[in-house]
Each structure stands twice: as C-alpha cells, then as structure tokens.
Design a protein around this motif. Structure first.
Motif, PDB file in Angstrom:
ATOM      1  N   ILE A 170      -5.059 -10.021 -12.391  1.00 35.90           N
ATOM      2  CA  ILE A 170      -5.546 -10.858 -11.280  1.00 35.90           C
ATOM      3  C   ILE A 170      -4.392 -11.285 -10.389  1.00 35.90           C
ATOM      4  CG2 ILE A 170      -6.574 -13.102 -10.734  1.00 35.90           C
ATOM      5  CD1 ILE A 170      -8.340 -12.750 -13.217  1.00 35.90           C
ATOM      6  N   GLY A 171      -3.237 -11.690 -11.006  1.00 35.22           N
ATOM      7  CA  GLY A 171      -2.084 -12.092 -10.199  1.00 35.22           C
ATOM      8  C   GLY A 171      -1.559 -10.955  -9.348  1.00 35.22           C
ATOM      9  N   THR A 172      -1.437  -9.770  -9.957  1.00 36.36           N
ATOM     10  CA  THR A 172      -0.947  -8.615  -9.202  1.00 36.36           C
ATOM     11  C   THR A 172      -1.917  -8.244  -8.092  1.00 36.36           C
ATOM     12  OG1 THR A 172       0.046  -7.848 -11.265  1.00 36.36           O
ATOM     13  CG2 THR A 172      -0.038  -6.294  -9.445  1.00 36.36           C
ATOM     14  N   THR A 173      -3.215  -8.325  -8.388  1.00 34.94           N
ATOM     15  CA  THR A 173      -4.225  -7.994  -7.383  1.00 34.94           C
ATOM     16  C   THR A 173      -4.183  -8.968  -6.222  1.00 34.94           C
ATOM     17  OG1 THR A 173      -5.626  -7.079  -9.132  1.00 34.94           O
ATOM     18  CG2 THR A 173      -6.685  -7.574  -7.029  1.00 34.94           C
ATOM     19  N   LEU A 174      -4.014 -10.260  -6.520  1.00 28.05           N
ATOM     20  CA  LEU A 174      -3.921 -11.246  -5.437  1.00 28.05           C
ATOM     21  C   LEU A 174      -2.713 -10.979  -4.549  1.00 28.05           C
ATOM     22  CD1 LEU A 174      -4.901 -14.550  -7.294  1.00 28.05           C
ATOM     23  CD2 LEU A 174      -6.258 -13.279  -5.625  1.00 28.05           C
ATOM     24  N   GLY A 175      -1.569 -10.611  -5.176  1.00 27.42           N
ATOM     25  CA  GLY A 175      -0.390 -10.266  -4.376  1.00 27.42           C
ATOM     26  C   GLY A 175      -0.645  -9.083  -3.461  1.00 27.42           C
ATOM     27  N   ALA A 176      -1.346  -8.066  -4.035  1.00 29.90           N
ATOM     28  CA  ALA A 176      -1.655  -6.902  -3.216  1.00 29.90           C
ATOM     29  C   ALA A 176      -2.583  -7.269  -2.073  1.00 29.90           C
ATOM     30  CB  ALA A 176      -2.279  -5.825  -4.082  1.00 29.90           C
ATOM     31  N   ILE A 177      -3.548  -8.158  -2.324  1.00 31.08           N
ATOM     32  CA  ILE A 177      -4.481  -8.565  -1.275  1.00 31.08           C
ATOM     33  C   ILE A 177      -3.753  -9.308  -0.157  1.00 31.08           C
ATOM     34  CG2 ILE A 177      -6.451 -10.083  -0.791  1.00 31.08           C
ATOM     35  CD1 ILE A 177      -7.515  -9.364  -3.561  1.00 31.08           C
ATOM     36  N   LEU A 178      -2.820 -10.190  -0.547  1.00 32.27           N
ATOM     37  CA  LEU A 178      -2.067 -10.915   0.472  1.00 32.27           C
ATOM     38  C   LEU A 178      -1.236  -9.972   1.332  1.00 32.27           C
ATOM     39  CD1 LEU A 178      -0.899 -14.021  -1.610  1.00 32.27           C
ATOM     40  CD2 LEU A 178      -2.695 -13.930   0.131  1.00 32.27           C
ATOM     41  N   PHE A 179      -0.631  -8.993   0.687  1.00 30.09           N
ATOM     42  CA  PHE A 179       0.159  -8.023   1.453  1.00 30.09           C
ATOM     43  C   PHE A 179      -0.734  -7.228   2.390  1.00 30.09           C
ATOM     44  CE2 PHE A 179       1.921  -3.792   2.041  1.00 30.09           C
ATOM     45  CZ  PHE A 179       3.176  -4.083   2.541  1.00 30.09           C
ATOM     46  N   VAL A 180      -1.919  -6.822   1.909  1.00 29.01           N
ATOM     47  CA  VAL A 180      -2.834  -6.073   2.763  1.00 29.01           C
ATOM     48  C   VAL A 180      -3.282  -6.924   3.949  1.00 29.01           C
ATOM     49  CG1 VAL A 180      -5.115  -5.023   2.829  1.00 29.01           C
ATOM     50  CG2 VAL A 180      -3.583  -4.533   0.931  1.00 29.01           C
ATOM     51  N   LEU A 181      -3.541  -8.222   3.701  1.00 32.49           N
ATOM     52  CA  LEU A 181      -3.933  -9.100   4.801  1.00 32.49           C
ATOM     53  C   LEU A 181      -2.828  -9.216   5.845  1.00 32.49           C
ATOM     54  CD1 LEU A 181      -5.750 -11.957   2.815  1.00 32.49           C
ATOM     55  CD2 LEU A 181      -6.797 -10.160   4.227  1.00 32.49           C
ATOM     56  N   PHE A 182      -1.591  -9.331   5.383  1.00 36.77           N
ATOM     57  CA  PHE A 182      -0.457  -9.408   6.327  1.00 36.77           C
ATOM     58  C   PHE A 182      -0.328  -8.112   7.130  1.00 36.77           C
ATOM     59  CE2 PHE A 182       4.126  -8.693   7.123  1.00 36.77           C
ATOM     60  CZ  PHE A 182       4.360  -9.741   7.992  1.00 36.77           C
ATOM     61  N   ALA A 183      -0.435  -6.975   6.441  1.00 36.86           N
ATOM     62  CA  ALA A 183      -0.337  -5.701   7.156  1.00 36.86           C
ATOM     63  C   ALA A 183      -1.497  -5.532   8.121  1.00 36.86           C
ATOM     64  CB  ALA A 183      -0.318  -4.552   6.142  1.00 36.86           C
ATOM     65  N   THR A 184      -2.670  -6.020   7.739  1.00 38.08           N
ATOM     66  CA  THR A 184      -3.832  -5.930   8.633  1.00 38.08           C
ATOM     67  C   THR A 184      -3.631  -6.769   9.884  1.00 38.08           C
ATOM     68  OG1 THR A 184      -5.262  -5.586   6.715  1.00 38.08           O
ATOM     69  CG2 THR A 184      -6.327  -6.269   8.757  1.00 38.08           C
ATOM     70  N   TRP A 185      -3.044  -7.913   9.711  1.00 41.15           N
ATOM     71  CA  TRP A 185      -2.775  -8.776  10.879  1.00 41.15           C
ATOM     72  C   TRP A 185      -1.825  -8.114  11.848  1.00 41.15           C
ATOM     73  CZ3 TRP A 185       1.844 -11.423  12.203  1.00 41.15           C
ATOM     74  CH2 TRP A 185       1.713 -12.324  13.269  1.00 41.15           C
ATOM     75  N   LEU A 186      -0.779  -7.470  11.297  1.00 42.20           N
ATOM     76  CA  LEU A 186       0.173  -6.794  12.164  1.00 42.20           C
ATOM     77  C   LEU A 186      -0.494  -5.630  12.898  1.00 42.20           C
ATOM     78  CD1 LEU A 186       3.369  -6.629   9.902  1.00 42.20           C
ATOM     79  CD2 LEU A 186       2.941  -8.140  11.851  1.00 42.20           C
ATOM     80  N   VAL A 187      -1.303  -4.852  12.202  1.00 41.93           N
ATOM     81  CA  VAL A 187      -1.965  -3.716  12.849  1.00 41.93           C
ATOM     82  C   VAL A 187      -2.962  -4.199  13.880  1.00 41.93           C
ATOM     83  CG1 VAL A 187      -3.480  -1.756  12.437  1.00 41.93           C
ATOM     84  CG2 VAL A 187      -1.586  -2.217  10.880  1.00 41.93           C
ATOM     85  N   THR A 188      -3.665  -5.307  13.588  1.00 40.28           N
ATOM     86  CA  THR A 188      -4.671  -5.825  14.525  1.00 40.28           C
ATOM     87  C   THR A 188      -4.063  -6.226  15.850  1.00 40.28           C
ATOM     88  OG1 THR A 188      -5.978  -6.592  12.644  1.00 40.28           O
ATOM     89  CG2 THR A 188      -6.494  -7.542  14.787  1.00 40.28           C
ATOM     90  N   ARG A 189      -2.857  -6.794  15.796  1.00 36.69           N
ATOM     91  CA  ARG A 189      -2.187  -7.206  17.030  1.00 36.69           C
ATOM     92  C   ARG A 189      -1.954  -6.031  17.969  1.00 36.69           C
ATOM     93  NH1 ARG A 189       3.096 -10.543  16.193  1.00 36.69           N
ATOM     94  NH2 ARG A 189       2.894 -10.523  18.481  1.00 36.69           N
ATOM     95  N   GLY A 190      -1.713  -4.832  17.368  1.00 34.17           N
ATOM     96  CA  GLY A 190      -1.407  -3.676  18.212  1.00 34.17           C
ATOM     97  C   GLY A 190      -2.622  -2.885  18.651  1.00 34.17           C
ATOM     98  N   ILE A 191      -3.744  -3.119  18.044  1.00 35.19           N
ATOM     99  CA  ILE A 191      -4.893  -2.251  18.356  1.00 35.19           C
ATOM    100  C   ILE A 191      -6.096  -3.013  18.890  1.00 35.19           C
ATOM    101  CG2 ILE A 191      -4.183  -0.613  16.560  1.00 35.19           C
ATOM    102  CD1 ILE A 191      -6.348  -1.744  14.769  1.00 35.19           C
ATOM    103  N   THR A 192      -6.027  -4.363  19.015  1.00 36.65           N
ATOM    104  CA  THR A 192      -7.190  -5.129  19.450  1.00 36.65           C
ATOM    105  C   THR A 192      -7.615  -4.762  20.869  1.00 36.65           C
ATOM    106  OG1 THR A 192      -6.583  -6.984  18.042  1.00 36.65           O
ATOM    107  CG2 THR A 192      -8.105  -7.449  19.851  1.00 36.65           C
TER     108      THR A 192
END
Length: 539
Positions: A300-322
């Motif tokens: 669960i801890g590792t999965t939460l870390g992965a989810i947070l990283f995915v959310l951060f990467a998604t935010w960065l990609v969203t800024r460039g493609i919105t």
C-alpha cells in the motif's frame, strides 16, 4: 528560482512524447518494484503457511484417524457383547476382537507418529497418557473376553456343564415320577434362567434356597437310596458350577468397569489434545496473518508513492496539452453540430500539429461521407420496406407454429393422463394378484378348517373392499350348503340352502347378478348392497 521550479520548467519544455514516455517508464518501474516486493512477501508468507499447514494438517489427519479407529474399536466391542451368543464365542472373537485389536494398534501408531511432529512436551505427555489408557482398556477387554469364554453358552463352558447336570436330574425325576422334587428342580431352573437374563443377586439366593429345599425333599422322598445318591451327586455338582458361573459374571462386571474407566480417561484427553492442536493452529495462522498484513502495508505504501508520482507527472503533462486539446474539442463540437466546412489553423511539427492535420483530413472525409450517406439513405428506405414485409411473413409463420405446438402439448397431456390411469389399473391388478398369492400360501399353511374359515374373510375384505361376501361349506350329503364365514357389510341371506337353489351350482360356473330385481337370483337371497363379491363354496 529555486530548485523545484527549475525542475518543473525544464520538464515543461520537453515534448509531449518525451514526457509521456518518461512518465510511463517511471510508473512501470514503480509498479515493477511494487510487484517484486509483493512477490517476495507472498513467498515468505507461503513458506510460513506451507510449513504450518503441513505439520498441522498431518496432526489433524492423524487425530481424525485415531478418533475413527477408536470409534470402530468401540463398535466392535459392542458387537462382540451383542452377538457372541448368536454367533458363538469363537466366531464372535475371531470377528470382532481381532478387529478391535487392529483398530487399537492403528490408534497407537497414529499417536506415535503425532509425537514425531509435536514440539510441546505437554502434548507429548498427553499422547503417552492416552496410549497408557488405551493399553488398560485393551487389557481389561481381553480379560473380559476370556471370562466370557469360560462362561460358555447353552452347550459349552460352565453354562453347558450345569445345564447337563440339570438335564440329567430332570431325566431321573421324570422316570421316578416325583412331582415335589420336579417342582423344586423347576424353581431352581427358573432362578438360573432369571440370573442368566438379569444378573441379579436375588436370583442367586432364590436358586440356593430352591437347592436347599430340593435336598431336603430328596432326603424325605421314597426314592431308592441309589437313586437318591445319584440325584444328590448331580445336585452337588450343579450348585458349585452355577456359583462359579456367578463369580465369573461378577468378574466380567468388574472388567467392564475397568475398561469403561479407561475410556472415561482417554476420551477427555483426546478432546484436550484436539483443543490444544487447534489453539496452536490458530496461533500459527495469526502469525501468517501478521506477515500478510505487513506485506499489505508495504504494498500500500509503495502504491501510494507511485500514485503521487503519477499525479505529479499528470499535472506537468496537463499544463502542456490543455490548450491544444481545448482547440481540438472546440473543432470536434463544430463538426458535431454539422459545420463540416470548419478547419483547424494550427501548424507545427509536434504531436498536436500532426493531430490538427489528422482532424482536418477527418473533416474532409466526413464531408465526402455525408454526400455518400444521403445517396445510401434512399436505398436503405427501399430495403427497410422489403424487410418489414418479410418480418410480417415470419410473424405469421411463428403464430402458426405456436398454434401447432399448443395442440401437440394438449395431445401429450391427454396421453399422459391415459397412461397414468393405465398405470393405476395395473398397480391395482398387481395388488390383487399379490393378495391372491398370499391367500393361497396361507390356505396351504392352514391345519384345520377353522383356520381356513378365518383366513378367507381376511383376504376377501382386502380383495373386495367395496363388497360383501359369504363362504359356504357343502355338507357331506352334497345337498345343502351352510355359511361358515362372511366379510364386508352384512347381507341378508339364508344360513343354509339347497344346491338346487343356487344358479352357479346348477350351471357349474360363476353366476353374477347386477340387478337383483331383474336378474335370476336364488329365492333365499335378499340383496341390499351397492356391489358384492361372488359367494364361495369350500369343498
């Protein structure tokens, strides 16, 4: 500009393809790490569980086998006590005692194997105590079996010996015609049989009192001295044999108490052993659950870390493609509203420039497809009309098929009812044949006419439950018949009539009268029944 902002600025300058590839690689790496950690934790948990289940399952299996073998041993014990008189002592011992000893040997073997897997000293001591109690149980039961062998049955052992003496005394007394002594002997034999059946001390005292009375009456009897001496010697031999039989019966009761006490000892120990094994199993399962929970927390801890990283990467990609995506969405809405002349003005070599060109090509294709669709609409209208006509024809065919199916089901139901009625008639015929066969066998077994007279009404009532009937006996003169039996509701008939008054006897065949007012009837008969059975003549 601090370090996080510089990192974000550099990432935002990357192309969409690079950001997506980098994010996919990072997410895949994190998920791979989570999978490896989960596999390692699962393997450790499985190793612990396998070790626990192997040992506990083996102990549980051995415990169940021991319980089953002990149950079989107790069953063979009871079978010996129930059937040794029916099968004979030797046959019962070879059947049941051998099986009992085999079952007890299996229990000992299972207990020994359980000790090899047990690690607790207390549980090992319990298995040893159980084995000692089983040994006492087996020893006491075998001693009791040997005592039963000494008792014998009817013509064997002590019972056979004192019965032989009693039979010899009975023969001598019958030859001498001594009623008083025969009465004393019968009282002794009755007390003897009562003790054999009930095992009460009062029956022993009654036999001793009867023996004393027998010897007293023997001394005062008018028998010759040699006959008195023979009877006295037989009585002196009979009484010690019977008292020894009584003593062995008491010893058998003591042995029963001994092995019952052993049973009361090892059965609670077996239950306690089972409870302790269950407690150990629960403890090991708790340890396995704790290991599983730890692995779950890590995953669960590792999965939460992965989810947070995915959310951060998604935010960065969203800024460039919105913005490019919003332009594509607006263009798609215009096309959806029917504006096929609209085109996107974006240019460039990035992914969105390629997407804009692709959307413009799509608009061109849609515009061409619209013209082609208008042409196909006319063709589809004609095709739809033909299809509607075919559908109506198929619906009419289905209605006709449904009607035929309903008629077929009705015919099947009628045929089923006919078969059910035929089966009921066949069952009634079979019952009548069975009753006739049983009546014939019973009549052949009758020894007197009175027994036959009682048998015929019994079966006549079963064969003709709605009718009444009479059984007439032809007299020796063969001129008159006399009623000897009847069944069913009483019918007003003459108890005796001449042969000439019966149409069946005149014609030599069965004569049936459906309506007594219009048919040929004997003048002595008055019918007041709805139905009746033919009158029988017993020759």
């Amino acid at each position: 500009m601090d370090m996080p902002q510089r990192i974000i600025h550099r990432i935002s300058r990357l192309s969409l393809h690079t950001m997506l590839m980098g994010g996919s690689i990072a997410v895949s790496s994190l998920m791979l790490l989570v999978g490896i950690i989960a596999v390692l934790s699962q393997n450790r948990m499985l190793a612990v569980s396998d070790h626990m289940l192997d040992i506990d399952a083996r102990i549980a299996t051995l415990s169940l086998r021991s319980d089953a073998s002990m149950f079989d041993a107790r069953r063979h014990e009871k079978n010996f006590l129930l059937f040794y008189r029916e099968f004979g002592f030797d046959e019962a011992r070879s059947r049941y005692v051998t099986l009992l000893r085999t079952d007890l040997a299996d229990v000992r073997e299972n207990l020994a194997e359980m000790r090899r897997f047990m690690t607790r000293t207390g549980m090992v001591q319990q298995t040893l105590a159980i084995e000692q109690s089983i040994n006492r149980y087996e020893s006491s039961f075998l001693d009791m079996v040997d005592l039963y062998g000494q008792l014998g049955f009817v013509d064997t052992g002590l019972e056979g010996q004192f019965r032989d003496r009693a039979h010899e005394m009975e023969k001598l007394l019958k030859a001498s015609r001594q009623g008083r002594l025969m009465l004393d002997l019968l009282i002794m034999r009755r007390a003897e049989k009562d003790f054999i059946m009930r095992g009460l001390e009062v029956d022993v005292r009654r036999l001793e009192e009867a023996m004393t009375g027998f010897k007293t009456d023997l001394a005062h009897s008018a028998l010759p001295d040699n006959r008195k001496n023979e009877l006295r010697a037989l009585a002196d031999e009979y009484q010690p044999l019977f008292l020894k039989y009584v003593q062995i019966k008491h010893q058998i009761d003591d042995k029963k108490h001994e092995y019952f006490a052993a049973v009361r000892t090892f059965m609670p120990l077996l239950q306690k052993l089972s409870m302790e094994a269950t407690a150990i199993d629960e403890a090991k399962r708790g340890s396995a659950r704790e290991t599983l929970h730890m692995a779950e927390r890590i995953v669960i801890g590792t999965t939460l870390g992965a989810i947070l990283f995915v959310l951060f990467a998604t935010w960065l990609v969203t800024r460039g493609i919105t913005k490019p995506i919003q332009e594509c969405v607006d263009f798609a809405k215009r096309v959806a509203l029917g504006d096929l002349q609209s085109r996107m003005q974006r240019s460039g070599r990035d992914e969105f420039g390629t997407l804009a060109n692709a959307l413009n090509d799509m608009a061109d294709a849609l515009q061409e497809a619209a013209h082609a669709r208008e042409q196909r609409t006319t063709e589809l209208a004609a095709t739809n009309q033909a299809l509607h006509s075919e559908i109506r024809q198929r619906e009419q065919a289905e209605a006709a098929i449904n009607k035929i199916n309903a008629e077929l089901e009705h015919r099947i139901a009628e045929r089923t009812a006919q078969l059910r009625d035929a089966n009921a008639g066949l069952e009634q015929s079979n019952r009548g044949i069975s009753l006739l066969r049983e009546m014939g066998d019973t009549l052949l077994s009758c020894l007197t006419l009175e027994e036959a007279y009682k048998t015929v009404p019994k079966f006549g009532q079963q064969l003709f439950p709605l009718a009444a009937g009479h059984l007439y006996l032809l007299e020796a003169s063969r001129n008159h018949l006399e009623a000897v039996a009847t069944w069913g509701d009483p019918v007003a008939t003459a108890p005796m009539f001449a042969v000439q008054e019966c149409w069946a006897l005149r014609r030599g065949q069965l004569h049936c009268v459906v309506d007594p007012h219009t048919g040929l009837t004997a003048r002595t008969w008055k019918i007041r029944m709805r139905s009746y059975a033919p009158t029988s003549v017993y020759r």
